[in-house]
Design an enzyme around this catalytic site. Structure first.
Site, PDB file in Angstrom:
ATOM      1  N   ALA A 169       0.814  -1.215   0.000  1.00 58.49           N
ATOM      2  CA  ALA A 169       0.000   0.000   0.000  1.00 58.49           C
ATOM      3  C   ALA A 169       0.848   1.266   0.000  1.00 58.49           C
ATOM      4  CB  ALA A 169      -0.949   0.002   1.184  1.00 58.49           C
ATOM      5  N   THR A 170       2.055   1.194   0.543  1.00 67.28           N
ATOM      6  CA  THR A 170       2.921   2.370   0.500  1.00 67.28           C
ATOM      7  C   THR A 170       3.170   2.742  -0.957  1.00 67.28           C
ATOM      8  OG1 THR A 170       3.979   1.752   2.580  1.00 67.28           O
ATOM      9  CG2 THR A 170       5.185   3.279   1.163  1.00 67.28           C
ATOM     10  N   CYS A 194       7.959   5.381  16.688  1.00 60.67           N
ATOM     11  CA  CYS A 194       8.736   5.091  17.885  1.00 60.67           C
ATOM     12  C   CYS A 194      10.215   5.096  17.546  1.00 60.67           C
ATOM     13  CB  CYS A 194       8.330   3.730  18.427  1.00 60.67           C
ATOM     14  SG  CYS A 194       9.021   3.352  20.024  1.00 60.67           S
ATOM     15  N   SER A 241      -3.663  -3.461   0.882  1.00 61.47           N
ATOM     16  CA  SER A 241      -2.465  -4.212   1.254  1.00 61.47           C
ATOM     17  C   SER A 241      -2.866  -5.602   1.731  1.00 61.47           C
ATOM     18  CB  SER A 241      -1.715  -3.476   2.362  1.00 61.47           C
ATOM     19  OG  SER A 241      -0.554  -4.194   2.699  1.00 61.47           O
TER      20      SER A 241
END
Ligand SMILES: *Cc1c(COP(=O)(O)O)cnc(C)c1O
Length: 389
Positions: free
Chosen positions: A73-74, A328, A201
């Site tokens: 999907a990116t 993160c 995705s």
């Protein structure tokens, strides 16, 4: 190793064994290149790809020729935004998106801004929903694309897709939606919703990683996209490269299974999610992030006030695999851009946890998760000297 309970299905899902089984022959005996048109090795591969294309199109109400396979999907998000930006340059350079989009959309918007695009970032309310009047007002004569995700990966909040599609149609603007988290989890129909481009995705719907697709409307309107990868002219010239046949076969099976079991999925995960949520919200200073109504059935994003976010995540993850939904970087935990956009203060954003359940989540796992999270929150508050009775 004793692995924690997995409640991070929005990050990735395990491959369903029925999917893996379907893929296996395509690594070995049926190994042909789907573009080899002169012998049966190629024909068999092509046949399998065609079948998968039908299965994926069927999941979202598209037709098979509207499915363009990508590496995920990116890539599909990149192809949609860059492809429209380049292809519609004579019409305009204005794109409308939202602050709470996935990084694959936001970073691609940033990239086209550097190349001359003008991007409007819509705000969301505390529930994470866009304002349709704000959307309508931000449209200009040079607007070429509205990019609003179907359902948010961090909160599960579902945007008013049909209404956005109506606005796009009224103004003759293309509508692209990142449909990764919605497809296969709730019914999606691109034609009914007026969607012209949608990214998907496989690994978010119990299929393999590294394979995805972009749905591209073929007529009314026929969308033209500038290709981002040059080569052999595969996928109607929109995305060159030898097709990942095993991945595509698995993606097709995953889409077919998700589609046929969509009701069952909701009936299974929603009560479990609700129980987890109800019990955790009984904790002092615990609050739900995002609209309670317009939400995917398997996601719950909860803030726990008065605890340190880094400690919280580290301790919870010993027994329950979850994420904060935020980027993160090893030492410090950044507050999620999604929760920030919803008006959450940084500290509360950092002490938020996204729980995303899945097809294989059990009642027992939910009980364990509730007990463990409660324990961690109590422990951290005791340690910090925060006492409540
Ligand atoms: C996971 C995800 C992506 C990226 O998908 P990949 O196939 O892993 O590249 C894009 N958008 C959303 C909303 C996601 O959740």
């Amino acid at each position: 190793m004793n692995l924690p309970v997995y409640l991070d299905n929005n990050a990735t899902t395990p491959c369903d064994p029925r999917v893996t089984e379907e893929m296996l022959p395509f690594f070995s005996e049926t190994f042909g290149n789907a573009a080899s048109h002169h012998h049966p090795y190629g024909w068999l591969a092509e046949e399998a790809v065609d079948h998968a294309r039908e299965q994926i199109a069927g999941l979202i109400g598209a037709s098979p020729q509207e499915i363009i396979f990508t590496s995920g999907a990116t890539e599909a998000d990149n192809l949609a935004i860059k492809g429209v930006f380049e292809s519609y340059a004579d019409k305009g350079n204005h794109i409308i998106t939202v602050h709470t989009e996935h990084r694959a959309v936001l970073d691609t918007c940033k990239a086209v801004e550097k190349r001359g695009a003008e991007v409007t970032y819509l705000t969301v309310d505390k529930d994470g929903l866009i304002n349709l009047n704000e959307l309508e007002k931000s449209l200009r004569s040079d607007t070429i694309l509205i990019a609003v995700m179907y359902a948010n990966n961090e909160t599960g909040v579902i945007q008013p897709i049909k209404e956005i599609g109506d606005i796009a149609a009224r103004h003759g603007v293309l509508f692209f939606t990142d449909g990764v988290q919605a497809a296969g989890k709730i019914p999606v129909d691109v034609k009914k919703d007026g969607i012209h481009l949608m990214s998907l995705s496989a690994h978010k719907m119990y299929g393999p990683k590294g394979i995805g697709a972009l749905y591209v409307s073929y007529k009314n309107p026929g969308v033209s996209l500038a290709r981002q990868i040059e080569g052999g002219g595969h996928e109607h010239g929109m995305r060159s490269g030898t097709l990942n046949v095993p991945g595509i076969v698995g993606f097709g099976k995953a889409a077919a299974l998700s589609g046929s079991e969509i009701e069952e999925f909701g009936k299974k995960v929603q009560p479990l999610r609700n129980r987890l949520e109800r019990d955790l919200l009984k904790l002092d200073d615990a609050s739900l992030n995002g609209s309670a109504e317009n939400r995917l059935p398997h996601v719950s994003n909860i803030s726990f006030g008065d605890v340190d976010g880094t400690d919280l995540l580290r301790r919870v993850n010993k027994k329950v695999a979850v994420s904060s939904g935020s980027a993160c970087s090893s030492a410090s935990l950044d507050a999620s851009h999604v929760l920030k956009a919803m008006g959450l203060p940084d500290d509360l954003g950092r002490s938020s946890i996204r729980f995303s359940l899945g097809r294989f989540t059990t009642e027992e796992q939910i009980d364990q998760a509730i007990d463990h999270v409660r324990e961690v929150v109590h422990y951290l508050r005791d340690k910090a000297g925060v006492r409540r009775f």
